[in-house]
Design an enzyme around this catalytic site. Sequence first.
Site, PDB file in Angstrom:
ATOM      1  N   SER A 129     -17.502  26.227 -20.008  1.00  0.00           N
ATOM      2  CA  SER A 129     -17.077  25.371 -18.892  1.00  0.00           C
ATOM      3  C   SER A 129     -18.043  25.462 -17.728  1.00  0.00           C
ATOM      4  CB  SER A 129     -15.682  25.755 -18.412  1.00  0.00           C
ATOM      5  OG  SER A 129     -15.348  24.935 -17.311  1.00  0.00           O
ATOM      6  N   LYS A 183      -9.932  27.553 -23.746  1.00  0.00           N
ATOM      7  CA  LYS A 183     -10.726  26.482 -23.114  1.00  0.00           C
ATOM      8  C   LYS A 183      -9.875  25.210 -23.006  1.00  0.00           C
ATOM      9  CE  LYS A 183     -13.981  24.176 -21.180  1.00  0.00           C
ATOM     10  NZ  LYS A 183     -14.171  22.858 -21.543  1.00  0.00           N
ATOM     11  N   HIS A 186      -7.532  25.728 -20.229  1.00  0.00           N
ATOM     12  CA  HIS A 186      -8.341  25.581 -19.007  1.00  0.00           C
ATOM     13  C   HIS A 186      -8.437  24.101 -18.639  1.00  0.00           C
ATOM     14  CE1 HIS A 186     -12.210  24.462 -17.209  1.00  0.00           C
ATOM     15  NE2 HIS A 186     -12.235  25.631 -16.604  1.00  0.00           N
ATOM     16  N   ASN A 187      -8.729  23.272 -19.630  1.00  0.00           N
ATOM     17  CA  ASN A 187      -8.881  21.843 -19.356  1.00  0.00           C
ATOM     18  C   ASN A 187      -7.554  21.202 -18.961  1.00  0.00           C
ATOM     19  OD1 ASN A 187     -11.510  22.313 -20.120  1.00  0.00           O
ATOM     20  ND2 ASN A 187     -11.695  20.401 -21.241  1.00  0.00           N
ATOM     21  N   GLU A 190      -7.139  22.091 -15.558  1.00  0.00           N
ATOM     22  CA  GLU A 190      -8.107  21.264 -14.804  1.00  0.00           C
ATOM     23  C   GLU A 190      -7.497  19.882 -14.512  1.00  0.00           C
ATOM     24  OE1 GLU A 190     -12.159  21.157 -16.539  1.00  0.00           O
ATOM     25  OE2 GLU A 190     -11.969  18.973 -16.520  1.00  0.00           O
TER      26      GLU A 190
END
Length: 468
Positions: A129, A183, A186-187, A190
Site C-alpha cells: 500500500s 490488505k 485495509h482497502n 480506506e
Amino acid sequence: MADRTVGLVGLGVMGANLARNIESRGHEVCVYNRTTETMRRFLREHAEGHRFRGMETLEELAAALPSPRAIILMVNAGPPVDAVIDALLPFLSPGDILVDGGNSNYQDTEARCARLSGKGIEYLGMGVSGGEEGALRGPSLMPGGSRQAYDHLEPVLRSIAAEADTGPCVAYVGPGGAGHFIKMVHNGIEYADMQLIAEAYDMLRRGYGLEPQRLAEVFSEWNSGELESYLIEITADILRTEDDQGREGLLLDYILDEAGQKGTGRWTTKASMDFAVPTPTITAAVDARALSSPKELRTHASNLLPYRDEIEFGSHETTSQVREALYASKICSYAQGFALIAKASEEMNWGIDLAETARIWKSGCIIRARFLDDVSAAYRIEPKTPNLALTDRFVGEIASRIDSWTEVVVAAMRAGIPVPAMAASLTYLNSLRTRRLPANLIQAQRDYFGAHTYKRIDREGDFHTQWY
Ligand code: 6PG
C-alpha cells in the site's frame, strides 16, 4: 545488510517504482515485462548508474537469479498472476520464492499457496500500500504465506518498507492468504475513511456554508490533532487546488461526482458476510460509491423530489461537532475492520497480531494516521478484546462524542444530506450499547412461521410455541 539479487515481473507504474525502490536500497534487480519494449524503456530511463538487468524471457530471468530465486510479481490481480506463475514454473526449482505484490483476492492467494507448496515453491501474497509514491519511497508491506520465504526476504522487505517511529512498516502477517486479507480490509477501511471525510466535507460546505478556503483551513487544523492522517492532509490540499483547465474556482467543483472502484472494498463487504462480522460503515462506503455512479438517475430523482443545493443549518462554530462525529465514526469503522480480521484469523488459523497490523499501517499506506498508534496500543494491552471501540483506550473517546455525533447525523438527515457512513457507524454503536434489541421479535417471528425455536432469558433450552 547483505545485498540481494531479486527478480521483478511487471513494469507498470507500481512495479517500476518498486523495482527502483529495491535497487535504491543496494540490491540488484533483474526486471522482466511481457512487452519487451516496456522493459527496454525502463532501462533507458532508470538503468544508468544503477544495478538493473533487463530480461527478455522468463527463462532468462530464472537463469539470472541466484538460488533460492526470489521473484516479485507486480502484475494485475486475477488470471494474469496465474498466467505468469504457470509460465515461470518450468524454470523454477524447489525452494524458490514467488511474491505476489498485487491486490490479489486472498482466496486466490490461499489456493496459490497450497498449489505451489505442493511443487516446493515458497509463495508469499504481499499487500503493498501507498500508491505509486509509496512503492517508490517506502510502502507499507503486508506479506503472508510461506514463513520460510518471508525469513529469506525479510532484510530486503525491511529495507524498502516505509519507516515509522515504531520501525519499518512490514511484518510477517500469517500463513496462506493472511497478507492479502489484511490488505483487503485495509482497502475497505480506506473506502470508509474516504467516505467519512467526504460526508464531513459535504456537511461543512452545504450544511454550514463554509467557503473552500475556510474548508481547507478546517481540514488543515484537523490534521494536527486526533484526525491527523494522510487522507485528511490530501483533502486539505485538494480544497486549495484551483482548476487546471483555465476555469475559475476549485478543480474539485469540475470533477464528475461518480466514484470509481476496483473491487477491494466490495471484497471486504463480501468477507464480512462470509465471516458474519458486521462492517456496516465499510459497506455503506462501498454502497455510497455505487450509488454515486448512476448520475443520470440521481439527476432525474433530484428533479422529481424536493431537493436543496444550499442548506445552511448551523453556525460555523459547530464545525467541531463534525470533527467529533468524524473521529467517532472512524473509530467504529476501524473496530469493524479489525473485528473482521480477528474472526478470519481465528477461523483460518492465521494467528494475525492485530497490534502489529495497526503498527505496519502507521506509515507508507493510504490510511496512515497518528491514530494507528492508539489502535496498536489498545490491542497490545487488550489483545483479545472483542471490539476496539470498547477498549479502555477508546471507550471514553467515543462516549464523549456521542452527543455531537448524534446531532450531526440528525441535522444531516433533516437537511437531506446523505451521511451513510457516519450514520452506519452511529447505528453500529447504538446497536452495541443497546441492552435489549428487538431481536427477540425476530426470533418470535422465525419461530412463528418456521418453527426455528428461540431461547428464553429466564431458563435454559430451546423453545417452540404454537403461536396461533
Ligand atoms: C493502496 C490503495 C491502492 C488502491 C486501491 C483502491 O493501498 O495503495 O488501496 O491499492 O488505491 O486499489 O482502489 P479503488 O478505489 O479503485 O478501488
